[in-house]
Design a protein around this motif. Structure first.
Motif, PDB file in Angstrom:
ATOM      1  N   LEU A  90       8.779  44.972   7.883  1.00 27.72           N
ATOM      2  CA  LEU A  90       7.543  44.430   8.430  1.00 27.72           C
ATOM      3  C   LEU A  90       7.241  45.117   9.755  1.00 27.72           C
ATOM      4  CD1 LEU A  90       8.227  40.652   7.745  1.00 27.72           C
ATOM      5  CD2 LEU A  90       6.666  42.122   6.477  1.00 27.72           C
ATOM      6  N   ALA A  91       5.965  45.267  10.073  1.00 28.79           N
ATOM      7  CA  ALA A  91       5.558  45.922  11.315  1.00 28.79           C
ATOM      8  C   ALA A  91       4.152  45.466  11.670  1.00 28.79           C
ATOM      9  CB  ALA A  91       5.598  47.443  11.164  1.00 28.79           C
ATOM     10  N   ALA A  92       3.777  45.726  12.925  1.00 26.58           N
ATOM     11  CA  ALA A  92       2.393  45.493  13.326  1.00 26.58           C
ATOM     12  C   ALA A  92       1.513  46.559  12.677  1.00 26.58           C
ATOM     13  CB  ALA A  92       2.261  45.555  14.843  1.00 26.58           C
ATOM     14  N   ARG A  93       0.390  46.131  12.144  1.00 32.08           N
ATOM     15  CA  ARG A  93      -0.487  47.086  11.474  1.00 32.08           C
ATOM     16  C   ARG A  93      -1.001  48.122  12.465  1.00 32.08           C
ATOM     17  NH1 ARG A  93      -5.873  45.590   7.847  1.00 32.08           N
ATOM     18  NH2 ARG A  93      -6.529  47.739   7.464  1.00 32.08           N
ATOM     19  N   ARG A  94      -1.406  47.688  13.645  1.00 26.89           N
ATOM     20  CA  ARG A  94      -1.807  48.595  14.709  1.00 26.89           C
ATOM     21  C   ARG A  94      -1.032  48.213  15.967  1.00 26.89           C
ATOM     22  NH1 ARG A  94      -3.736  52.879  12.170  1.00 26.89           N
ATOM     23  NH2 ARG A  94      -5.647  52.479  10.988  1.00 26.89           N
ATOM     24  N   GLU A  95       0.094  48.842  16.162  1.00 26.60           N
ATOM     25  CA  GLU A  95       0.907  48.542  17.339  1.00 26.60           C
ATOM     26  C   GLU A  95       0.413  49.360  18.525  1.00 26.60           C
ATOM     27  OE1 GLU A  95       5.501  49.148  18.647  1.00 26.60           O
ATOM     28  OE2 GLU A  95       5.136  48.000  16.805  1.00 26.60           O
ATOM     29  N   MET A  96       0.215  48.677  19.664  1.00 24.84           N
ATOM     30  CA  MET A  96      -0.328  49.327  20.847  1.00 24.84           C
ATOM     31  C   MET A  96       0.688  49.260  21.982  1.00 24.84           C
ATOM     32  SD  MET A  96      -4.237  47.850  20.801  1.00 24.84           S
ATOM     33  CE  MET A  96      -3.652  46.165  20.941  1.00 24.84           C
ATOM     34  N   PRO A  97       1.239  50.407  22.405  1.00 23.86           N
ATOM     35  CA  PRO A  97       2.081  50.414  23.596  1.00 23.86           C
ATOM     36  C   PRO A  97       1.205  50.396  24.850  1.00 23.86           C
ATOM     37  CG  PRO A  97       2.004  52.599  22.631  1.00 23.86           C
ATOM     38  CD  PRO A  97       1.212  51.698  21.720  1.00 23.86           C
ATOM     39  N   VAL A  98       1.546  49.560  25.801  1.00 22.80           N
ATOM     40  CA  VAL A  98       0.770  49.424  27.029  1.00 22.80           C
ATOM     41  C   VAL A  98       1.658  49.837  28.202  1.00 22.80           C
ATOM     42  CG1 VAL A  98      -0.581  47.876  28.485  1.00 22.80           C
ATOM     43  CG2 VAL A  98      -0.499  47.510  25.997  1.00 22.80           C
ATOM     44  N   GLY A  99       1.197  50.825  28.966  1.00 21.34           N
ATOM     45  CA  GLY A  99       1.954  51.306  30.115  1.00 21.34           C
ATOM     46  C   GLY A  99       1.088  51.386  31.357  1.00 21.34           C
ATOM     47  N   VAL A 100       1.540  52.176  32.333  1.00 21.99           N
ATOM     48  CA  VAL A 100       0.836  52.332  33.607  1.00 21.99           C
ATOM     49  C   VAL A 100      -0.186  53.443  33.457  1.00 21.99           C
ATOM     50  CG1 VAL A 100       1.097  52.869  36.049  1.00 21.99           C
ATOM     51  CG2 VAL A 100       2.851  51.548  34.867  1.00 21.99           C
ATOM     52  N   ALA A 101      -1.431  53.123  33.782  1.00 24.06           N
ATOM     53  CA  ALA A 101      -2.488  54.122  33.696  1.00 24.06           C
ATOM     54  C   ALA A 101      -2.709  54.820  35.035  1.00 24.06           C
ATOM     55  CB  ALA A 101      -3.787  53.477  33.235  1.00 24.06           C
ATOM     56  N   GLY A 102      -2.352  54.183  36.138  1.00 24.21           N
ATOM     57  CA  GLY A 102      -2.580  54.753  37.463  1.00 24.21           C
ATOM     58  C   GLY A 102      -1.330  55.382  38.043  1.00 24.21           C
ATOM     59  N   GLU A 103      -1.329  55.420  39.391  1.00 25.55           N
ATOM     60  CA  GLU A 103      -0.204  56.057  40.078  1.00 25.55           C
ATOM     61  C   GLU A 103       1.026  55.175  40.121  1.00 25.55           C
ATOM     62  OE1 GLU A 103      -1.448  54.906  44.635  1.00 25.55           O
ATOM     63  OE2 GLU A 103      -2.291  56.705  43.724  1.00 25.55           O
ATOM     64  N   GLY A 104       0.899  53.892  39.833  1.00 24.21           N
ATOM     65  CA  GLY A 104       2.047  53.003  39.782  1.00 24.21           C
ATOM     66  C   GLY A 104       2.452  52.480  41.148  1.00 24.21           C
ATOM     67  N   GLY A 105       3.639  51.908  41.172  1.00 22.69           N
ATOM     68  CA  GLY A 105       4.163  51.297  42.399  1.00 22.69           C
ATOM     69  C   GLY A 105       5.134  50.187  42.031  1.00 22.69           C
TER      70      GLY A 105
END
Length: 396
Positions: A90-105
Motif C-alpha cells: 500500500l502507498a499514497a497515490r500522490r505522495e508529496m515530500p515537503v521541505g525547506v524552500a528558502g534559506e532555512g534556519g
C-alpha cells in the motif's frame, strides 16, 4: 481325485503293516479301532489340501484384495468470473515530500503531527526570522527615502518648466532635471522590489502544505537547523488518496484494463476495500517477468502506506471447468487433480486454478472438461493405481 487314491493306498498298506505287527503281539480290538479313526482323519485333511491344489489356488484367499471405488465427474465447461489474485504494498497515490524552500534556519515551531489533515497553504512549521525581519524593515525605510528623493526631483522639474518660458532656465537644465526625476523614481521601484523580495523570503520561512491532504510522516523538531539541502521534513498524501501496487505476471497483466474493479484486503484485517485500476505498468521487469498494477483506493485508517495487502481483480468471464475444493490438491509442484483414464488407472494432471467461489474452483488450464476427475479421496490414491470409477453428476 487321483491324489486321493494315492493317499488311500498308502494308508491301506500302513494299516496292513500295523495289523500284522499288532496281530503278532496279540493287541486288542479297541486299540485297532482308535488307529483306524486317526488314519481316516489324516486322509480327509490331505484330501482337502489336494483338492485346493488341483483347483489351482482358486480359493477365497487367492482372489486378492478388491479394487477401491471412487466417485468421478466430467465437469464440462461453464461461464465463470475470472478473478486474478495479486499481492503488493500500500502507498499514497500522490505522495508529496515537503521541505525547506528558502534559506532555512532554526525551526521554532512544528504545528502538525502524522495523521493530521491539512489544507492547501497551511503552515506546518516555522523557522526563526529575526534577522530577516530587520532586513525587511531596513528595505522599507529605503523605499521611504527613495520616494522622498523622487518627490523632490519632481518638484524641481515642475518649477524649472515654469521658468523656461521666461528664459531663466535653459532646455538643457530641463532635460537634466527630468533625468534626475526619472532616476529617483527608478530607485523607488528598486527599493520596493527588494522589499517585496525580502517579504517573500520571510514567507518561505513558513513551511506550508503544497496541497490539501494527510500528513504521513514528520521528520523535524523545534530547535533543529534546516536548509534547502535538508531532506524532506514532512511527507503528505495528496487528498488522502491511497493505492495498492500489485505485482502481476505478464500474462495476467495483458488481460487487464484501466477502470476494472479490484477488492483489496490489508494484512491483519478481514475488511476489504473496493478500488479501481488507474494505471497499468508500461514496463515489464525482464528478470521476474512481472509488471505493476496501481489500484486507486479512498482513504481509510486501515490503509497504511507501506503495509502489505492482497487483491482480487475482476477481469471478465471465461469458459472453464468448475470443480469442488475436494477435487483439487496441491503440493510443492503446484495444484493438481487426479483423473481416471480409459484403463481405469489414476493419472495426475497439473492445473492452474482461478476464481474460488461457493460454486467451486475454476480451472483455467490443464483440463478440457471431458475428463473423469476424482471428486474426493485423492489423498489416498497414487498415480497408476487401478480403481473402479462411479460416475456422479457435475456440481452446478
Amino acid at each position: 481325485m487321483k491324489a486321493m487314491n494315492v493317499e488311500q493306498g498308502f494308508w491301506r498298506k500302513r494299516m496292513e503293516t500295523i495289523e500284522s505287527v499288532e496281530g503278532g503281539q496279540d493287541v486288542g480290538n479297541g486299540r485297532r479301532r482308535k488307529l483306524l479313526i486317526l488314519a481316516g482323519i489324516a486322509v480327509a485333511v490331505l484330501a482337502l489340501i489336494a483338492f485346493f491344489a488341483l483347483r489351482g489356488g482358486e480359493g477365497p484367499a487367492a482372489q486378492g484384495p478388491s479394487l477401491p471405488r471412487v466417485t468421478v465427474v466430467a465437469p464440462g465447461r461453464q461461464s465463470v468470473t475470472n478473478l486474478i489474485s495479486a499481492t503488493g504494498n500500500l502507498a499514497a497515490r500522490r505522495e508529496m515530500p515537503v521541505g525547506v524552500a528558502g534559506e532555512g534556519g532554526i525551526v521554532t515551531r512544528v504545528l502538525v503531527e502524522p495523521g493530521d489533515w491539512v489544507s492547501k497553504g497551511q503552515v506546518l512549521a516555522t523557522v526563526d526570522r529575526q534577522v530577516q525581519v530587520q532586513q525587511s524593515a531596513q528595505m522599507h525605510a529605503q523605499i521611504a527615502a527613495a520616494e522622498a528623493d523622487a518627490r523632490l526631483a519632481q518638484n524641481e522639474l515642475e518649477r524649472a518648466q515654469k521658468l523656461v518660458a521666461r528664459g531663466f532656465v535653459s532646455q538643457a537644465d530641463i532635460e537634466r532635471k527630468t533625468a534626475t526625476r526619472d532616476a529617483a523614481l527608478a530607485k523607488v521601484r528598486l527599493a520596493s522590489a527588494q522589499y517585496n523580495e525580502m517579504n517573500a523570503r520571510l514567507g518561505r520561512l513558513d513551511i506550508r502544505a503544497p496541497e490539501a491532504g494527510l500528513v504521513l510522516a514528520r521528520a523535524v523538531e523545534p530547535g533543529q537547523i534546516v536548509s534547502s539541502a535538508s531532506t524532506a521534513l514532512f511527507r503528505m498524501a495528496k487528498g488522502g488518496e491511497m493505492e495498492m501496487l500489485a505485482r502481476l505476471a505478464e500474462s495476467d497483466l495483458a488481460t487487464l484494463a484501466v477502470g476494472q474493479t479490484a477488492l483489496v484486503t490489508p494484512v491483519g484485517t478481514t475488511t476489504s476495500f473496493t478500488g479501481q485500476i488507474w494505471q497499468l505498468s508500461p514496463v515489464i521487469d525482464p528478470l521476474t517477468r512481472q509488471g505493476t498494477v496501481r489500484i486507486a483506493l479512498h482513504y481509510d485508517k486501515a490503509l497504511r502506506p507501506g503495509g502489505f495487502a492482497a487483491a482480487e481483480i475482476t477481469s471478465g468471464h471465461v469458459q472453464a471447468p468448475l470443480l469442488p475444493e475436494s477435487a483439487v490438491q496441491s503440493d510443492e509442484k503446484g495444484n493438481f487433480v487426479y483423473i481416471v483414464d480409459g484403463e481405469n488407472k489414476v493419472v495426475r494432471r497439473d492445473v492452474k486454478t482461478g476464481a474460488v467461489s461457493n460454486a467451486g474452483i475454476a480451472i483455467l488450464s490443464g483440463l478440457t472438461g471431458n475428463e473423469h476427475v476424482v471428486l474426493s479421496a485423492g489423498a489416498f490414491l497414487n498415480p497408476g493405481d487401478k480403481v473402479i470409477p462411479e460416475r456422479a453428476k457435475a456440481r452446478p
